[in-house]
Design a protein around this motif. Structure first.
Motif, PDB file in Angstrom:
ATOM      1  N   LEU A 153      42.517  51.429  38.623  1.00 16.62           N
ATOM      2  CA  LEU A 153      41.990  50.311  37.837  1.00 16.62           C
ATOM      3  C   LEU A 153      40.648  50.623  37.176  1.00 16.62           C
ATOM      4  N   LYS A 194      29.483  48.358  41.910  1.00 19.23           N
ATOM      5  CA  LYS A 194      29.374  46.913  42.088  1.00 19.23           C
ATOM      6  C   LYS A 194      28.163  46.568  42.948  1.00 19.23           C
ATOM      7  N   GLU A 248      41.915  34.717  45.869  1.00 17.74           N
ATOM      8  CA  GLU A 248      42.506  35.352  44.699  1.00 17.74           C
ATOM      9  C   GLU A 248      41.736  35.075  43.408  1.00 17.74           C
ATOM     10  N   THR A 256      28.423  41.221  45.718  1.00 19.75           N
ATOM     11  CA  THR A 256      29.640  40.776  45.020  1.00 19.75           C
ATOM     12  C   THR A 256      30.544  39.947  45.932  1.00 19.75           C
ATOM     13  N   LYS A 298      37.866  51.731  34.724  1.00 18.47           N
ATOM     14  CA  LYS A 298      37.838  51.918  33.275  1.00 18.47           C
ATOM     15  C   LYS A 298      37.120  53.211  32.900  1.00 18.47           C
ATOM     16  N   CYS A 353      39.510  36.083  41.536  1.00 17.88           N
ATOM     17  CA  CYS A 353      38.637  37.201  41.202  1.00 17.88           C
ATOM     18  C   CYS A 353      39.449  38.263  40.471  1.00 17.88           C
ATOM     19  N   SER A 354      38.770  39.272  39.956  1.00 25.33           N
ATOM     20  CA  SER A 354      39.447  40.366  39.273  1.00 25.33           C
ATOM     21  C   SER A 354      40.185  41.236  40.288  1.00 25.33           C
ATOM     22  N   LEU A 355      41.127  42.030  39.823  1.00 18.10           N
ATOM     23  CA  LEU A 355      41.859  42.917  40.728  1.00 18.10           C
ATOM     24  C   LEU A 355      40.936  43.925  41.432  1.00 18.10           C
ATOM     25  N   PRO A 356      39.969  44.549  40.723  1.00 18.93           N
ATOM     26  CA  PRO A 356      39.060  45.465  41.432  1.00 18.93           C
ATOM     27  C   PRO A 356      38.288  44.777  42.556  1.00 18.93           C
ATOM     28  N   THR A 357      37.850  43.533  42.319  1.00 20.20           N
ATOM     29  CA  THR A 357      37.111  42.802  43.353  1.00 20.20           C
ATOM     30  C   THR A 357      38.030  42.429  44.508  1.00 20.20           C
ATOM     31  N   LYS A 358      39.278  42.093  44.192  1.00 21.44           N
ATOM     32  CA  LYS A 358      40.263  41.817  45.247  1.00 21.44           C
ATOM     33  C   LYS A 358      40.490  43.076  46.086  1.00 21.44           C
ATOM     34  N   CYS A 359      40.536  44.232  45.427  1.00 18.75           N
ATOM     35  CA  CYS A 359      40.659  45.499  46.159  1.00 18.75           C
ATOM     36  C   CYS A 359      39.461  45.706  47.080  1.00 18.75           C
TER      37      CYS A 359
END
Length: 301
Positions: free
Chosen positions: A191, A209, A124, A213, A193, A126-132
């Motif tokens: 998510l 990415k 967990e 990553t 931007k 990490c950022s939400l996009p990376t978690k996705c």
């Protein structure tokens, strides 16, 4: 040498390679080759000179994968030049491999036990996009470079299919999208931007990415030498084997070639219907393993 590389670049661009493959080449070319190749004439080309100029520094710094990659591209560039300009007496540099020794490595990517999937999947920090990206990588079982290269336009929301234009082994590969995969995709899309960026997982200083990553995330969270982003695929493949999924179907889920050239010439199926069922089983298992630790539940909370 600069002119020879110009020829090699033109050759690569004519091959119809995946954008991620060309991006990787240009990244290494701009960093390692371009600043130095203008000073080397064709007459000066020798294996030792090229080793000292391009390979010695990354080798001393322990960048062994980079050394392998640069060596392959150097040899390919010079081999092409020897074919295109047979009268120029360009020296064969393939003996460059003998000028150094690489450390011995295991033949396979390190991988945790199937019983420990939750440990990796629950990261967990990490950022939400990376978690996705992490959770979707588990659900889709694509290679890291293929994951970060997913474009919104390649997602068929009507038929629940991801169309991957190029994989390591094939073209136009269709990946079944389970309910879990679709929900993660919708979240990742929300998510973003930059809504004009065509990629599902946008980068900071590049369009998407970096393919490393997830490897960096996994290393930072205590799995260095135990797990890699690519061996997420091995976890899925092992689990399918344990559940009795047919060999050809399980292999096809990873976009592996099944059978020899003769077999593939006569058996022209992608096992899509069976892969849909196999991927549903796999996604359902991941949901049970994750429980409330899924990125989807984090957003709800």
């Amino acid at each position: 040498l600069y002119d020879l590389f110009e020829d090699y670049i033109a050759y690569l661009e004519r091959q119809g390679l995946a954008k991620s493959t060309l991006t990787k080449f240009y990244k290494h070319y701009n960093k390692y080759f371009e600043p130095r190749i203008r000073d080397i004439t064709i007459e000066q080309i020798t294996p030792k000179l090229l080793f000292n100029t391009f390979l010695k520094e990354p080798l001393e710094n322990g960048y062994f994968e980079t050394v392998r990659y640069l060596q392959i591209k150097l040899i390919a560039c010079i081999d092409l030049a020897r074919i295109n300009y047979p009268n120029m007496n360009i020296q064969d540099i393939r003996v460059i491999r003998r000028l150094y020794k690489m450390p011995k490595e295991e033949s396979h990517f390190p991988c945790v036990s199937v019983d420990n999937i939750k440990d990796v999947l629950s990261i967990e920090a990490c950022s939400l996009p990376t978690k996705c990206l992490l959770e979707l990588s588990f659900n889709l079982l694509l290679r890291p470079s293929e994951m970060v290269s997913i474009k919104i336009e390649d997602i068929d929301f009507t038929n629940n299919i991801l169309n991957v234009p190029h994989t390591k082994t094939t073209t136009n590969f269709k990946v079944p999208l389970t309910t879990q995969s679709l929900l993660i995709i919708y979240l990742a899309k929300h998510l973003k931007k930059d809504k004009n960026n065509p990629y599902l997982f946008e980068g900071i200083n590049q369009e998407h990415k970096n393919s490393q990553t997830l490897n960096q995330l996994i290393k930072r969270n205590g799995f260095k030498g135990l797990q890699t982003a690519n061996s997420i695929r091995a976890l899925g493949r092992t689990w399918m084997e344990q559940q009795g999924v047919r060999y050809k179907v399980a292999e096809s889920c990873l976009s592996h070639k099944v059978g020899d050239n003769t077999t593939r010439a006569y058996v022209r199926t992608d096992y899509l219907e069976e892969r849909i069922n196999a991927m549903k089983l796999w996604s359902n298992h991941l949901s049970r393993v994750l429980g409330l630790n899924s990125v989807l539940n984090m957003v709800i909370d």
